[in-house]
Design a protein around this motif. Sequence first.
Motif, PDB file in Angstrom:
ATOM      1  N   GLU A   1       0.908  -1.133  -0.150  1.00 37.85           N
ATOM      2  CA  GLU A   1      -0.066   0.025   0.018  1.00 37.85           C
ATOM      3  C   GLU A   1       0.829   1.323   0.134  1.00 37.85           C
ATOM      4  O   GLU A   1       0.696   2.161  -0.645  1.00 37.85           O
TER       5      GLU A   1
ATOM      6  N   ARG B   1       2.659   1.620  -3.382  1.00 44.30           N
ATOM      7  CA  ARG B   1       1.587   2.146  -4.463  1.00 44.30           C
ATOM      8  C   ARG B   1       1.042   3.934  -3.980  1.00 44.30           C
ATOM      9  O   ARG B   1       1.245   4.789  -4.956  1.00 44.30           O
TER      10      ARG B   1
ATOM     11  N   ALA C   1       4.994   3.840  -6.830  1.00 45.80           N
ATOM     12  CA  ALA C   1       5.482   2.328  -7.523  1.00 45.80           C
ATOM     13  C   ALA C   1       4.577   1.644  -8.434  1.00 45.80           C
ATOM     14  O   ALA C   1       3.305   1.626  -8.197  1.00 45.80           O
ATOM     15  N   THR C   2       5.128   1.224  -9.614  1.00 46.67           N
ATOM     16  CA  THR C   2       4.416   0.635 -10.610  1.00 46.67           C
ATOM     17  C   THR C   2       3.943  -0.830 -10.045  1.00 46.67           C
ATOM     18  O   THR C   2       4.619  -1.243  -9.075  1.00 46.67           O
ATOM     19  N   ARG C   3       3.034  -1.374 -10.507  1.00 45.95           N
ATOM     20  CA  ARG C   3       2.649  -2.627 -10.479  1.00 45.95           C
ATOM     21  C   ARG C   3       3.618  -3.833 -10.502  1.00 45.95           C
ATOM     22  O   ARG C   3       4.054  -4.469  -9.918  1.00 45.95           O
TER      23      ARG C   3
ATOM     24  N   PHE D   1       7.028  -3.123 -10.292  1.00 42.30           N
ATOM     25  CA  PHE D   1       7.921  -2.773  -9.485  1.00 42.30           C
ATOM     26  C   PHE D   1       7.665  -3.557  -8.159  1.00 42.30           C
ATOM     27  O   PHE D   1       8.547  -4.034  -7.487  1.00 42.30           O
TER      28      PHE D   1
ATOM     29  N   MET E   1      -3.582  -7.440  -9.006  1.00 42.63           N
ATOM     30  CA  MET E   1      -3.119  -6.355 -10.336  1.00 42.63           C
ATOM     31  C   MET E   1      -4.155  -5.504 -10.786  1.00 42.63           C
ATOM     32  O   MET E   1      -3.877  -4.219 -11.175  1.00 42.63           O
ATOM     33  N   LYS E   2      -5.284  -6.043 -10.512  1.00 39.21           N
ATOM     34  CA  LYS E   2      -6.465  -5.409 -10.806  1.00 39.21           C
ATOM     35  C   LYS E   2      -6.775  -4.003 -10.186  1.00 39.21           C
ATOM     36  O   LYS E   2      -7.430  -3.250 -10.558  1.00 39.21           O
TER      37      LYS E   2
ATOM     38  N   ARG F   1      -6.309  -0.166  -8.500  1.00 43.45           N
ATOM     39  CA  ARG F   1      -5.853   0.655  -9.167  1.00 43.45           C
ATOM     40  C   ARG F   1      -4.823   1.676  -8.401  1.00 43.45           C
ATOM     41  O   ARG F   1      -4.655   1.298  -7.587  1.00 43.45           O
TER      42      ARG F   1
ATOM     43  N   ARG G   1      -4.683   2.743 -16.133  1.00 39.00           N
ATOM     44  CA  ARG G   1      -4.284   2.543 -14.807  1.00 39.00           C
ATOM     45  C   ARG G   1      -2.619   2.390 -14.792  1.00 39.00           C
ATOM     46  O   ARG G   1      -1.945   2.582 -13.544  1.00 39.00           O
TER      47      ARG G   1
ATOM     48  N   PRO H   1       0.793   5.265 -11.359  1.00 40.70           N
ATOM     49  CA  PRO H   1       2.090   5.566 -10.654  1.00 40.70           C
ATOM     50  C   PRO H   1       3.041   6.925 -10.933  1.00 40.70           C
ATOM     51  O   PRO H   1       3.336   7.387 -10.042  1.00 40.70           O
TER      52      PRO H   1
ATOM     53  N   ARG I   1       1.212   9.844  -9.670  1.00 42.54           N
ATOM     54  CA  ARG I   1       1.556  10.075  -8.151  1.00 42.54           C
ATOM     55  C   ARG I   1       3.047  10.481  -7.703  1.00 42.54           C
ATOM     56  O   ARG I   1       3.041  11.085  -6.763  1.00 42.54           O
TER      57      ARG I   1
ATOM     58  N   ILE J   1      12.498   3.917  -6.376  1.00 35.06           N
ATOM     59  CA  ILE J   1      11.177   3.558  -7.506  1.00 35.06           C
ATOM     60  C   ILE J   1      11.479   4.638  -8.380  1.00 35.06           C
ATOM     61  O   ILE J   1      11.379   4.116  -9.988  1.00 35.06           O
TER      62      ILE J   1
END
Lengths: 298, 222
Positions: free
Chosen positions: A205, A208, A212-214, A216, A295-296, A298, B70, B74, B77, B105
């Motif tokens: 959490e 994110r 951070a990307t998914r 990463f 991954m779904k 947001r 989606r 990131p 953000r 990151i």
Amino acid sequence: MRRVWYFIREAIISIRTHRTGTLIGILTTAFTLTSFGVFLLLYHNVNNLLDRIQHNIQIIVYPKEGLEPAKLDEMKQFLKSNQIVESLIFISKQQALEDFKKQFPNEIHLLEGLPDNPFPSSFILTLTSSTPSTDVTAHLMNRLHDHQDIERVKYNRDWIERLTLIVTYLQWGALIIGGILATASMAIIANTVQLAFYTRQEEMEILRLIGATRLFISIPYLIEGALLGALGGGLAIGFLRSGFAVFKHRIESLSVIGGFSSAFEFFPVPFSLTLLVGGIVLGCMGTLATMLGWMKLR
Amino acid sequence: MIQLFHVTKYFDGRVALTDISLRIEKGECVLLTGPSGAGKTTLLKLIFGSVPPDDGQILVQNRNIARLRRTDIPYHRRTMGFVLQDFKLLPHRTVFENVALPLIIRGLSVFESRRKVAEALRAVGMDHKQTTRASVLSAGEQQRVCIARAIVNSPIILLADEPTGNLDPQLTMEIADLFKSINAKGTTILMATHNRQVVDRMNGRILRLECGHLMADQGVYA
């Protein structure tokens, strides 16, 4: 480079934090791959054995009685002309009788009282080293049977065919059982990674939150899954190697099949690498299965 | 900088925000006030891209958040910092590691990261605790580290959701002053708070939300 170090460090931290789960994952993968490896070993060795037997198998052709030398020469050329015949030896009636006397000196009395030499002349055919398929061999057999100057052909085809069938069954067995075990292993690895996921939910959490990307976030878990699978694969190779050494030692001590023991061998390096890579793939797939749902988000 | 056009958001069929339109300029300090459940956090989440609006458009630096893919969120953000009431620090990592995380990151070099982390920690008065584990810090210190982590990337916008909610009055004032100093350096601040003292201390533009409606704002953009 710094990111790579971060990913590896995170994966190692996760493995150290969830030792029990990791151990279960490694052992399950090892068990799966060992079971699959046993089939692979069996298949590899039966195939080897089949190759060796097929190479040593001979076809004995008995020409009709009283054929003239010219006809016998013609038959010799006919037999030699076949591509799958590697070599050919002619055994005359006289030589057959001599061989019998040499091999069975105590049974010579059986020949007493017979008016003529009862042994037929014959051609002994050895097939090529590249194992011919049963279809090719059957074709040759048909041609020999149809030949007008040939009395009889001796070839234990059924036995070879049965062995070939066993190899095919083993192939399918390895595929089916390997598939089932691989799915089970994937599910357990997925569970192991899922546990790590739940306990590190807050951390993800935070990642994110700071952009951070998914990918990463996922990479350390993929590395964890791959490490888990690689360790399981390595362990499986170890189990198989030691199990095989014990098996071979036992086989060598059995005089009945002692002669065949040299045909048994551990699979070559590419097969071992396949098991290792298989473990890594299983580990990564288990991780991916867990992550797809997450991954779904947001 | 930030523009909302008739934004509406529902949660489980219940209205969280209704027809919100507003505009926040670069360098502004905006305080979102209102009772619990008024929609303050939802508004911040919408701007942050955590939840998509059900209706209306949100532009942040001329980018439509509602239309962001989606995979782009990131990166959106990374242009802003977010400070939460419950700190959200990695407890077993050091202060340095926590603050350096956004830089890892982004793939910054070790040298650059060290410089930026030191700068951010100095700005919040925590540079002497770089090697301390986050779990042993006091609440005030933890929040300072969170602020350092939020500003380490030099964000254009800093979002804060009740950042003083877990702090005593003295620490609350210290944190409010910290936000003021960050704002003075040009960072746009949007802070949700229902603390009167903070609102007075910050002396910024006040947006009042009640039951998902924007009740008061001098700069309403319709």
